[in-house]
Design a protein around this motif. Structure first.
Motif, short mmCIF file in Angstrom:
data_model
loop_
_atom_site.label_atom_id
_atom_site.label_comp_id
_atom_site.label_asym_id
_atom_site.label_seq_id
_atom_site.Cartn_x
_atom_site.Cartn_y
_atom_site.Cartn_z
N SER A 1 0.80 -1.22 0.00
CA SER A 1 0.00 0.00 0.00
C SER A 1 0.83 1.28 0.00
O SER A 1 0.29 2.37 0.06
N SER A 2 2.16 1.14 -0.09
CA SER A 2 3.01 2.33 -0.08
C SER A 2 4.24 2.10 -0.96
O SER A 2 4.60 0.96 -1.28
N ARG A 3 4.88 3.20 -1.30
CA ARG A 3 6.09 3.14 -2.13
C ARG A 3 7.21 2.38 -1.41
O ARG A 3 7.91 1.58 -2.02
N THR A 4 7.34 2.64 -0.12
CA THR A 4 8.38 1.95 0.66
C THR A 4 8.16 0.45 0.65
O THR A 4 9.10 -0.34 0.44
N GLN A 5 6.91 0.03 0.86
CA GLN A 5 6.60 -1.40 0.82
C GLN A 5 6.86 -1.99 -0.56
O GLN A 5 7.35 -3.12 -0.69
N ALA A 6 6.54 -1.22 -1.60
CA ALA A 6 6.77 -1.69 -2.96
C ALA A 6 8.27 -1.89 -3.23
O ALA A 6 8.67 -2.86 -3.87
N VAL A 7 9.09 -0.96 -2.73
CA VAL A 7 10.53 -1.08 -2.92
C VAL A 7 11.07 -2.30 -2.18
O VAL A 7 11.88 -3.06 -2.72
N VAL A 8 10.61 -2.52 -0.96
CA VAL A 8 11.05 -3.69 -0.19
C VAL A 8 10.67 -4.97 -0.93
O VAL A 8 11.48 -5.90 -1.07
N TRP A 9 9.42 -5.01 -1.41
CA TRP A 9 8.97 -6.19 -2.17
C TRP A 9 9.81 -6.34 -3.43
O TRP A 9 10.25 -7.45 -3.77
N GLY A 10 10.04 -5.25 -4.13
CA GLY A 10 10.81 -5.31 -5.37
C GLY A 10 12.22 -5.81 -5.16
O GLY A 10 12.72 -6.64 -5.93
N HIS A 11 12.88 -5.32 -4.13
CA HIS A 11 14.25 -5.76 -3.85
C HIS A 11 14.31 -7.25 -3.53
O HIS A 11 15.33 -7.90 -3.78
N ALA A 12 13.22 -7.78 -2.99
CA ALA A 12 13.18 -9.21 -2.65
C ALA A 12 12.79 -10.09 -3.84
O ALA A 12 12.89 -11.31 -3.76
#
Length: 218
Positions: free
Chosen positions: A199-210
Protein backbone atom coordinates in the motif's frame (compact mmCIF):
# COMPACT_ATOMS: atom_id res chain seq x y z
CA UNK A 1 26.56 -21.16 -52.74
CA UNK A 2 28.35 -20.04 -49.57
CA UNK A 3 26.17 -20.10 -46.48
CA UNK A 4 25.77 -16.69 -44.82
CA UNK A 5 27.30 -16.42 -41.35
CA UNK A 6 24.90 -15.58 -38.51
CA UNK A 7 24.67 -12.00 -37.27
CA UNK A 8 26.65 -11.72 -34.02
CA UNK A 9 24.80 -9.73 -31.39
CA UNK A 10 25.01 -8.64 -27.77
CA UNK A 11 21.83 -8.31 -25.70
CA UNK A 12 22.05 -5.30 -23.38
CA UNK A 13 19.97 -4.67 -20.25
CA UNK A 14 20.65 -4.28 -16.52
CA UNK A 15 18.33 -7.16 -15.55
CA UNK A 16 19.70 -10.66 -16.00
CA UNK A 17 16.22 -12.21 -16.34
CA UNK A 18 15.42 -9.85 -19.23
CA UNK A 19 18.67 -10.60 -21.05
CA UNK A 20 18.37 -14.35 -20.50
CA UNK A 21 14.76 -14.31 -21.70
CA UNK A 22 15.61 -12.59 -24.97
CA UNK A 23 18.57 -14.91 -25.53
CA UNK A 24 16.38 -17.98 -24.91
CA UNK A 25 13.84 -16.88 -27.50
CA UNK A 26 16.60 -16.30 -30.05
CA UNK A 27 18.37 -19.61 -29.37
CA UNK A 28 16.38 -21.65 -31.94
CA UNK A 29 17.58 -19.19 -34.61
CA UNK A 30 21.29 -19.62 -33.87
CA UNK A 31 22.01 -20.33 -37.55
CA UNK A 32 20.84 -16.77 -38.32
CA UNK A 33 21.57 -14.82 -35.12
CA UNK A 34 24.34 -15.73 -32.68
CA UNK A 35 24.15 -14.20 -29.21
CA UNK A 36 27.82 -13.73 -28.33
CA UNK A 37 27.42 -11.52 -25.28
CA UNK A 38 24.80 -11.25 -22.54
CA UNK A 39 25.51 -7.77 -21.23
CA UNK A 40 23.59 -7.73 -17.98
CA UNK A 41 25.18 -6.52 -14.78
CA UNK A 42 24.94 -2.78 -15.26
CA UNK A 43 27.17 -2.82 -18.33
CA UNK A 44 27.44 0.72 -19.68
CA UNK A 45 29.47 -0.28 -22.72
CA UNK A 46 29.78 -3.43 -24.78
CA UNK A 47 33.41 -4.43 -24.61
CA UNK A 48 33.52 -6.53 -27.76
CA UNK A 49 34.96 -4.93 -30.91
CA UNK A 50 33.96 -5.13 -34.58
CA UNK A 51 35.85 -8.40 -35.05
CA UNK A 52 33.55 -10.14 -32.57
CA UNK A 53 30.24 -8.31 -32.83
CA UNK A 54 27.88 -6.97 -35.51
CA UNK A 55 25.02 -5.47 -33.56
CA UNK A 56 23.74 -4.58 -30.08
CA UNK A 57 20.12 -5.32 -29.15
CA UNK A 58 19.23 -2.75 -26.50
CA UNK A 59 16.26 -3.87 -24.39
CA UNK A 60 14.64 -0.76 -22.89
CA UNK A 61 13.20 -2.42 -19.76
CA UNK A 62 14.09 -0.02 -16.94
CA UNK A 63 16.53 1.83 -19.22
CA UNK A 64 16.79 5.27 -20.81
CA UNK A 65 14.92 5.72 -24.08
CA UNK A 66 14.48 8.16 -26.95
CA UNK A 67 16.63 11.25 -26.84
CA UNK A 68 18.22 10.06 -23.58
CA UNK A 69 19.92 7.15 -25.36
CA UNK A 70 23.70 7.24 -25.16
CA UNK A 71 24.54 5.24 -28.26
CA UNK A 72 28.16 6.40 -28.34
CA UNK A 73 28.59 5.21 -24.77
CA UNK A 74 27.38 1.70 -25.55
CA UNK A 75 29.73 0.59 -28.28
CA UNK A 76 31.99 1.68 -31.11
CA UNK A 77 30.60 3.75 -33.97
CA UNK A 78 30.80 0.81 -36.36
CA UNK A 79 28.56 -1.50 -34.31
CA UNK A 80 24.88 -0.79 -34.89
CA UNK A 81 22.48 -0.49 -31.95
CA UNK A 82 18.87 -1.69 -32.25
CA UNK A 83 16.26 -0.52 -29.73
CA UNK A 84 13.93 -3.32 -28.56
CA UNK A 85 10.85 -1.88 -26.85
CA UNK A 86 7.10 -2.28 -26.40
CA UNK A 87 6.55 1.46 -26.76
CA UNK A 88 6.21 2.43 -30.42
CA UNK A 89 5.18 6.05 -29.98
CA UNK A 90 6.27 7.82 -33.20
CA UNK A 91 8.05 10.58 -31.30
CA UNK A 92 9.96 8.02 -29.23
CA UNK A 93 10.97 6.04 -32.31
CA UNK A 94 12.09 9.21 -34.09
CA UNK A 95 14.05 10.42 -31.05
CA UNK A 96 15.80 7.05 -30.76
CA UNK A 97 16.86 7.16 -34.41
CA UNK A 98 17.98 10.77 -34.01
CA UNK A 99 20.08 9.67 -31.03
CA UNK A 100 21.89 7.19 -33.27
CA UNK A 101 19.91 3.94 -33.12
CA UNK A 102 20.14 1.96 -36.36
CA UNK A 103 16.69 0.45 -35.96
CA UNK A 104 13.72 0.05 -33.65
CA UNK A 105 11.81 -3.20 -33.09
CA UNK A 106 8.59 -3.63 -31.15
CA UNK A 107 8.30 -6.37 -28.55
CA UNK A 108 4.99 -7.32 -30.14
CA UNK A 109 7.11 -8.82 -32.94
CA UNK A 110 7.41 -12.57 -33.19
CA UNK A 111 10.81 -14.15 -32.71
CA UNK A 112 11.12 -14.71 -36.46
CA UNK A 113 10.21 -11.06 -37.13
CA UNK A 114 12.87 -9.93 -34.66
CA UNK A 115 15.47 -12.15 -36.30
CA UNK A 116 14.52 -10.84 -39.74
CA UNK A 117 14.79 -7.25 -38.49
CA UNK A 118 18.23 -7.95 -36.99
CA UNK A 119 19.42 -9.41 -40.29
CA UNK A 120 18.14 -6.42 -42.27
CA UNK A 121 19.63 -3.86 -39.88
CA UNK A 122 22.96 -5.69 -39.96
CA UNK A 123 23.08 -5.10 -43.74
CA UNK A 124 22.49 -1.37 -43.29
CA UNK A 125 18.71 -1.16 -43.67
CA UNK A 126 16.74 1.04 -41.28
CA UNK A 127 13.90 -0.91 -39.65
CA UNK A 128 11.08 0.64 -37.62
CA UNK A 129 7.71 -0.77 -36.48
CA UNK A 130 5.01 -0.92 -39.16
CA UNK A 131 2.09 1.40 -38.55
CA UNK A 132 3.73 3.13 -35.61
CA UNK A 133 0.77 4.71 -33.85
CA UNK A 134 1.84 5.32 -30.29
CA UNK A 135 -0.04 2.40 -28.80
CA UNK A 136 1.59 0.17 -26.25
CA UNK A 137 3.05 -2.64 -28.32
CA UNK A 138 3.53 -5.17 -25.51
CA UNK A 139 0.68 -5.30 -22.99
CA UNK A 140 -2.10 -7.41 -24.44
CA UNK A 141 0.27 -9.48 -26.59
CA UNK A 142 2.13 -12.65 -25.78
CA UNK A 143 5.22 -11.39 -23.97
CA UNK A 144 8.62 -11.70 -25.63
CA UNK A 145 11.07 -13.20 -23.18
CA UNK A 146 10.65 -12.63 -19.46
CA UNK A 147 10.80 -9.78 -17.00
CA UNK A 148 10.93 -9.48 -13.18
CA UNK A 149 7.53 -10.08 -11.62
CA UNK A 150 5.92 -11.96 -14.51
CA UNK A 151 5.39 -14.99 -12.28
CA UNK A 152 3.47 -12.74 -9.88
CA UNK A 153 1.07 -11.53 -12.53
CA UNK A 154 2.68 -8.17 -13.27
CA UNK A 155 2.34 -7.00 -16.85
CA UNK A 156 5.52 -5.85 -18.62
CA UNK A 157 4.51 -2.21 -18.18
CA UNK A 158 3.66 -2.64 -14.48
CA UNK A 159 6.96 -4.44 -13.97
CA UNK A 160 8.91 -1.63 -15.59
CA UNK A 161 7.17 0.98 -13.44
CA UNK A 162 8.05 -1.00 -10.33
CA UNK A 163 11.64 -1.36 -11.53
CA UNK A 164 11.87 2.40 -11.93
CA UNK A 165 10.34 2.95 -8.49
CA UNK A 166 13.07 0.68 -7.10
CA UNK A 167 15.64 2.83 -8.88
CA UNK A 168 14.37 5.79 -6.84
CA UNK A 169 12.58 7.67 -9.63
CA UNK A 170 9.59 9.94 -8.98
CA UNK A 171 6.33 9.52 -10.89
CA UNK A 172 7.33 12.37 -13.19
CA UNK A 173 10.73 10.82 -13.83
CA UNK A 174 9.14 7.41 -14.46
CA UNK A 175 6.83 9.01 -17.02
CA UNK A 176 9.80 10.59 -18.78
CA UNK A 177 11.84 7.39 -18.72
CA UNK A 178 8.99 5.12 -19.87
CA UNK A 179 7.53 7.76 -22.23
CA UNK A 180 4.05 7.63 -20.68
CA UNK A 181 1.89 10.22 -18.93
CA UNK A 182 1.99 10.74 -15.17
CA UNK A 183 -1.66 9.68 -14.83
CA UNK A 184 -0.81 6.44 -16.64
CA UNK A 185 2.11 5.94 -14.25
CA UNK A 186 -0.28 6.37 -11.30
CA UNK A 187 -2.71 3.86 -12.81
CA UNK A 188 0.04 1.26 -13.20
CA UNK A 189 1.18 1.91 -9.63
CA UNK A 190 -2.33 1.29 -8.28
CA UNK A 191 -2.70 -1.97 -10.18
CA UNK A 192 0.77 -3.28 -9.34
CA UNK A 193 0.31 -2.39 -5.65
CA UNK A 194 -2.87 -4.46 -5.64
CA UNK A 195 -1.17 -7.40 -7.34
CA UNK A 196 1.78 -7.52 -4.92
CA UNK A 197 -0.38 -6.64 -1.88
CA UNK A 198 1.37 -3.45 -0.77
CA UNK A 199 0.00 0.00 0.00
CA UNK A 200 3.01 2.33 -0.08
CA UNK A 201 6.09 3.14 -2.13
CA UNK A 202 8.38 1.95 0.66
CA UNK A 203 6.60 -1.40 0.82
CA UNK A 204 6.77 -1.69 -2.96
CA UNK A 205 10.53 -1.08 -2.92
CA UNK A 206 11.05 -3.69 -0.19
CA UNK A 207 8.97 -6.19 -2.17
CA UNK A 208 10.81 -5.31 -5.37
CA UNK A 209 14.25 -5.76 -3.85
CA UNK A 210 13.18 -9.21 -2.65
CA UNK A 211 11.85 -10.23 -6.07
CA UNK A 212 14.55 -9.30 -8.59
CA UNK A 213 13.83 -5.62 -9.22
CA UNK A 214 17.31 -4.36 -8.39
CA UNK A 215 19.45 -3.95 -11.53
CA UNK A 216 22.46 -6.21 -11.63
CA UNK A 217 25.63 -4.18 -11.06
CA UNK A 218 29.27 -4.89 -11.86
Amino acid sequence: MQERAPVRIAVLNDYDIVVAGVAAVLRPFSDRVEVVDLAAGGAERIRLDEAELDLVLYDTFGKSQGGALNIAGMTSKRIRVVVFSWNTDPALVAASLEAGAAGYVSKSATADELVSAIERIATGQRVVPDGTDGRDGFDGFNAFGRWPGDEHGLSPREAEVLALICQGLSNEEIGQRAFIGVNTVKTHIRTLYRKINVSSRTQAVVWGHAHGFQPEKD
